[in-house]
Enzyme design. Sequence first.
Site, PDB file in Angstrom:
ATOM      1  N   HIS A   6      -3.601  -4.458   7.358  1.00  0.00           N
ATOM      2  CA  HIS A   6      -3.479  -3.654   8.579  1.00  0.00           C
ATOM      3  C   HIS A   6      -2.796  -3.780   9.911  1.00  0.00           C
ATOM      4  O   HIS A   6      -2.955  -4.848  10.415  1.00  0.00           O
ATOM      5  CB  HIS A   6      -5.022  -3.346   8.991  1.00  0.00           C
ATOM      6  CG  HIS A   6      -5.182  -2.027   9.379  1.00  0.00           C
ATOM      7  ND1 HIS A   6      -4.680  -1.183  10.436  1.00  0.00           N
ATOM      8  CD2 HIS A   6      -5.913  -0.930   8.503  1.00  0.00           C
ATOM      9  CE1 HIS A   6      -5.198   0.099  10.379  1.00  0.00           C
ATOM     10  NE2 HIS A   6      -5.645  -0.040   9.121  1.00  0.00           N
ATOM     11  N   GLY A   7      -1.669  -2.871   9.899  1.00  0.00           N
ATOM     12  CA  GLY A   7      -0.961  -3.120  11.268  1.00  0.00           C
ATOM     13  C   GLY A   7       0.239  -3.840  10.919  1.00  0.00           C
ATOM     14  O   GLY A   7       1.029  -4.083  11.991  1.00  0.00           O
ATOM     15  N   GLU A  46     -10.800  -9.597   2.964  1.00  0.00           N
ATOM     16  CA  GLU A  46      -9.583  -9.115   3.543  1.00  0.00           C
ATOM     17  C   GLU A  46      -9.774  -9.052   5.068  1.00  0.00           C
ATOM     18  O   GLU A  46     -10.484  -8.279   5.432  1.00  0.00           O
ATOM     19  CB  GLU A  46      -8.950  -7.730   2.882  1.00  0.00           C
ATOM     20  CG  GLU A  46      -7.707  -7.550   3.666  1.00  0.00           C
ATOM     21  CD  GLU A  46      -7.109  -6.202   3.125  1.00  0.00           C
ATOM     22  OE1 GLU A  46      -7.446  -5.564   1.766  1.00  0.00           O
ATOM     23  OE2 GLU A  46      -6.324  -5.658   4.031  1.00  0.00           O
ATOM     24  N   GLU A  87      -8.607   0.304  -3.050  1.00  0.00           N
ATOM     25  CA  GLU A  87      -9.449   0.328  -1.722  1.00  0.00           C
ATOM     26  C   GLU A  87     -10.505   1.454  -1.700  1.00  0.00           C
ATOM     27  O   GLU A  87      -9.958   2.470  -2.315  1.00  0.00           O
ATOM     28  CB  GLU A  87      -8.529   0.515  -0.542  1.00  0.00           C
ATOM     29  CG  GLU A  87      -8.007  -0.659   0.065  1.00  0.00           C
ATOM     30  CD  GLU A  87      -7.175  -0.477   1.220  1.00  0.00           C
ATOM     31  OE1 GLU A  87      -7.324   0.634   2.001  1.00  0.00           O
ATOM     32  OE2 GLU A  87      -6.139  -1.069   1.402  1.00  0.00           O
ATOM     33  N   ARG A 120      -9.669   7.917  -1.212  1.00  0.00           N
ATOM     34  CA  ARG A 120     -10.613   8.399  -0.290  1.00  0.00           C
ATOM     35  C   ARG A 120     -11.566   9.380  -0.663  1.00  0.00           C
ATOM     36  O   ARG A 120     -10.997  10.394  -1.468  1.00  0.00           O
ATOM     37  CB  ARG A 120     -10.007   8.993   1.292  1.00  0.00           C
ATOM     38  CG  ARG A 120      -9.283   7.866   2.163  1.00  0.00           C
ATOM     39  CD  ARG A 120      -8.751   8.232   3.295  1.00  0.00           C
ATOM     40  NE  ARG A 120      -8.513   7.351   4.123  1.00  0.00           N
ATOM     41  CZ  ARG A 120      -9.389   7.011   5.195  1.00  0.00           C
ATOM     42  NH1 ARG A 120     -10.594   7.584   5.358  1.00  0.00           N
ATOM     43  NH2 ARG A 120      -9.181   5.957   6.011  1.00  0.00           N
ATOM     44  N   HIS A 157      -5.763   3.684  -1.577  1.00  0.00           N
ATOM     45  CA  HIS A 157      -7.010   3.942  -1.237  1.00  0.00           C
ATOM     46  C   HIS A 157      -7.367   5.223  -1.602  1.00  0.00           C
ATOM     47  O   HIS A 157      -6.649   6.302  -1.393  1.00  0.00           O
ATOM     48  CB  HIS A 157      -6.967   3.818   0.431  1.00  0.00           C
ATOM     49  CG  HIS A 157      -8.352   4.087   0.949  1.00  0.00           C
ATOM     50  ND1 HIS A 157      -8.588   3.860   2.264  1.00  0.00           N
ATOM     51  CD2 HIS A 157      -9.504   4.275   0.462  1.00  0.00           C
ATOM     52  CE1 HIS A 157      -9.628   4.168   2.642  1.00  0.00           C
ATOM     53  NE2 HIS A 157     -10.468   4.403   1.509  1.00  0.00           N
ATOM     54  N   HIS A 193       1.022   5.881   1.865  1.00  0.00           N
ATOM     55  CA  HIS A 193       1.790   6.765   2.999  1.00  0.00           C
ATOM     56  C   HIS A 193       2.816   7.761   2.009  1.00  0.00           C
ATOM     57  O   HIS A 193       3.233   8.517   2.715  1.00  0.00           O
ATOM     58  CB  HIS A 193       2.495   6.178   3.707  1.00  0.00           C
ATOM     59  CG  HIS A 193       1.493   5.019   4.654  1.00  0.00           C
ATOM     60  ND1 HIS A 193       0.575   5.488   5.723  1.00  0.00           N
ATOM     61  CD2 HIS A 193       1.088   3.819   4.353  1.00  0.00           C
ATOM     62  CE1 HIS A 193      -0.243   4.479   5.992  1.00  0.00           C
ATOM     63  NE2 HIS A 193      -0.001   3.606   5.355  1.00  0.00           N
ATOM     64  N   ASN A 212       0.831  -1.234  -0.086  1.00  0.00           N
ATOM     65  CA  ASN A 212       0.051   0.093  -0.060  1.00  0.00           C
ATOM     66  C   ASN A 212       0.987   1.315  -0.037  1.00  0.00           C
ATOM     67  O   ASN A 212       1.639   1.326   1.128  1.00  0.00           O
ATOM     68  CB  ASN A 212      -0.936  -0.067   1.371  1.00  0.00           C
ATOM     69  CG  ASN A 212      -1.842   1.069   1.205  1.00  0.00           C
ATOM     70  OD1 ASN A 212      -1.403   2.191   0.992  1.00  0.00           O
ATOM     71  ND2 ASN A 212      -3.002   0.868   1.720  1.00  0.00           N
ATOM     72  N   THR A 216      -8.154   3.478   8.126  1.00  0.00           N
ATOM     73  CA  THR A 216      -9.279   2.292   8.279  1.00  0.00           C
ATOM     74  C   THR A 216      -9.447   1.817   9.584  1.00  0.00           C
ATOM     75  O   THR A 216      -8.641   1.030  10.035  1.00  0.00           O
ATOM     76  CB  THR A 216      -9.470   1.557   7.055  1.00  0.00           C
ATOM     77  OG1 THR A 216      -8.869   2.030   6.143  1.00  0.00           O
ATOM     78  CG2 THR A 216     -10.615   1.087   6.972  1.00  0.00           C
ATOM     79  N   ARG A 250      -7.162  12.427   1.178  1.00  0.00           N
ATOM     80  CA  ARG A 250      -6.161  12.976   1.816  1.00  0.00           C
ATOM     81  C   ARG A 250      -4.841  12.559   1.411  1.00  0.00           C
ATOM     82  O   ARG A 250      -4.019  13.058   1.805  1.00  0.00           O
ATOM     83  CB  ARG A 250      -6.579  12.633   3.094  1.00  0.00           C
ATOM     84  CG  ARG A 250      -6.324  11.081   3.569  1.00  0.00           C
ATOM     85  CD  ARG A 250      -6.456  10.865   5.043  1.00  0.00           C
ATOM     86  NE  ARG A 250      -7.922  11.038   5.437  1.00  0.00           N
ATOM     87  CZ  ARG A 250      -8.326  10.591   6.516  1.00  0.00           C
ATOM     88  NH1 ARG A 250      -7.341   9.753   7.193  1.00  0.00           N
ATOM     89  NH2 ARG A 250      -9.445  10.628   6.903  1.00  0.00           N
TER      90      ARG A 250
HETATM   91  N1  PXP Z   1      -5.754  -3.274   4.434  1.00  0.00           N
HETATM   92  C1  PXP Z   1      -6.459  -2.105   4.206  1.00  0.00           C
HETATM   93  C2  PXP Z   1      -7.892  -2.485   3.921  1.00  0.00           C
HETATM   94  C3  PXP Z   1      -6.262  -0.759   4.672  1.00  0.00           C
HETATM   95  O1  PXP Z   1      -7.165   0.085   4.877  1.00  0.00           O
HETATM   96  C4  PXP Z   1      -4.831  -0.503   5.043  1.00  0.00           C
HETATM   97  C5  PXP Z   1      -4.562   0.730   5.440  1.00  0.00           C
HETATM   98  O2  PXP Z   1      -4.467   1.492   4.435  1.00  0.00           O
HETATM   99  C6  PXP Z   1      -3.902  -1.586   4.913  1.00  0.00           C
HETATM  100  C7  PXP Z   1      -4.155  -2.896   4.539  1.00  0.00           C
HETATM  101  C8  PXP Z   1      -2.441  -1.531   5.436  1.00  0.00           C
HETATM  102  O3  PXP Z   1      -2.321  -1.163   6.660  1.00  0.00           O
HETATM  103  P1  PXP Z   1      -0.799  -0.693   7.354  1.00  0.00           P
HETATM  104  O4  PXP Z   1      -0.634   0.737   6.480  1.00  0.00           O
HETATM  105  O5  PXP Z   1      -1.198  -0.543   8.647  1.00  0.00           O
HETATM  106  O6  PXP Z   1      -0.045  -1.794   6.660  1.00  0.00           O
END
Ligand code: PXP
Length: 400
Positions: free
Chosen positions: A348-349, A308, A227, A202, A200, A167, A164, A258, A206
């Site tokens: 995520h995370g 997911e 996303e 949005r 993503h 960032h 992703n 998210t 942002r």
């Molecule tokens: N999956 C989804 C659906 C997300 O919204 C995000 C965050 O944008 C991620 C994965 C990736 O999460 P992280 O940036 O914490 O690795």
Amino acid sequence: MSVHIAVNCDPAPFRINVKLLHRRTLWLLQQNKVANHSVSVLLVDDKEISWLNSNYRDKTGPTNVLSFSFDDGGDPLSVVESIGIKELGDIIISVETASREADNLKTSLHDRLTWLITHGLLHLLGYDHERSEKEANEMWALENQLIKQLHNSRSNQMTQLAINVDHVATVRNARGVNEPDPVAAAAICELAGASGIVVHLREDRRHINDRDIHLLRETIKTRMNLEMGANKKIVEIALALKPDMVTLVPEKRQELTTEGGLNVTGQKKKLAKTINQMNKAGIPVSLFIDPEAKQVKAAQAIGATYVELHTGRYCDAENEIIQEKEYQLITSAAEEAYQMGLRVNAGHGLDYQNTAKIAALDTIEELSIGHAIIARAVFVGLDQAVREMGQIVRDASMTF
Ligand code: PXP
């Protein structure tokens, strides 16, 4: 169910991936409906198998595989229930012979070892190719079928790493300039081995914006996973863009990232409509959900192709006990989804410490990771940060 694999020979010349063989043997137990049994696989050299061959079978020279049933002579599945588990027996394989056979057959050592494990296991389950032609044909047919199924199964596939790059856009937008560019970042991620790029879009733009998604659509060489929230304007953009897949996520304006998965049970109609629109345009849909059985069932019921699983609670757990509990929830939701025919991603995370355990789940196809990789890239460079995570995912998913 347990599988014990021991290497009793010099492993150095062969680079044996015990974890891969372990995973494939577990799969074979499941397929043969003996998942509650255990089996031992011993990898030896020609000298040791020759000794066994001569002492137990009166034959000289090495062979490829020998199997010794725990319950020799009886019904292999009926009797032995020592300490609550059922022991099938031992499969002993000469790695040296297997390696020569692999060379002759132009296959890999691990595929040959897998075939020999399958053969040995079928013997332990009572199949025999020496008693009659009919039985031999039955055994060969089953062996071939199992190997074919194994090659198509998740037990034989490596977990993929999608990155992703939101960032990168966040940093760019903080200055209101045009660098760092998420489009360039995506190309570097792909060159470093990423299997896909996630962005993503949005509502408030942002980070990723309309210019980014159009350029990314043109330049991504792997797969583009968009996303998005299931809202009308973004759906229209996605339908025109035609990414390789979309992941529907809940979107709240005030959140930092998210937070939590979609409540699929509570908005089946709306989500089903979006899924339908996407599918008509040939775009598979993933639903980002918390690892809960009811959400998995609802996702399947409304026609999602993927789910997911939100790994946030596992990643943020305050202590090991909570983390293990969260891990178990992910494991069972992934299994449930996989058994229902859904394809399963997770994310995520995830970071350099907590990813391996999730990547090791053979029900999970792809991980979506952003923050940890981009954060590390600030110090070591994006190429290296992606390669390091790729290595973790590959090692954990135990496949070549
Ligand atoms: N999956 C989804 C659906 C997300 O919204 C995000 C965050 O944008 C991620 C994965 C990736 O999460 P992280 O940036 O914490 O690795």
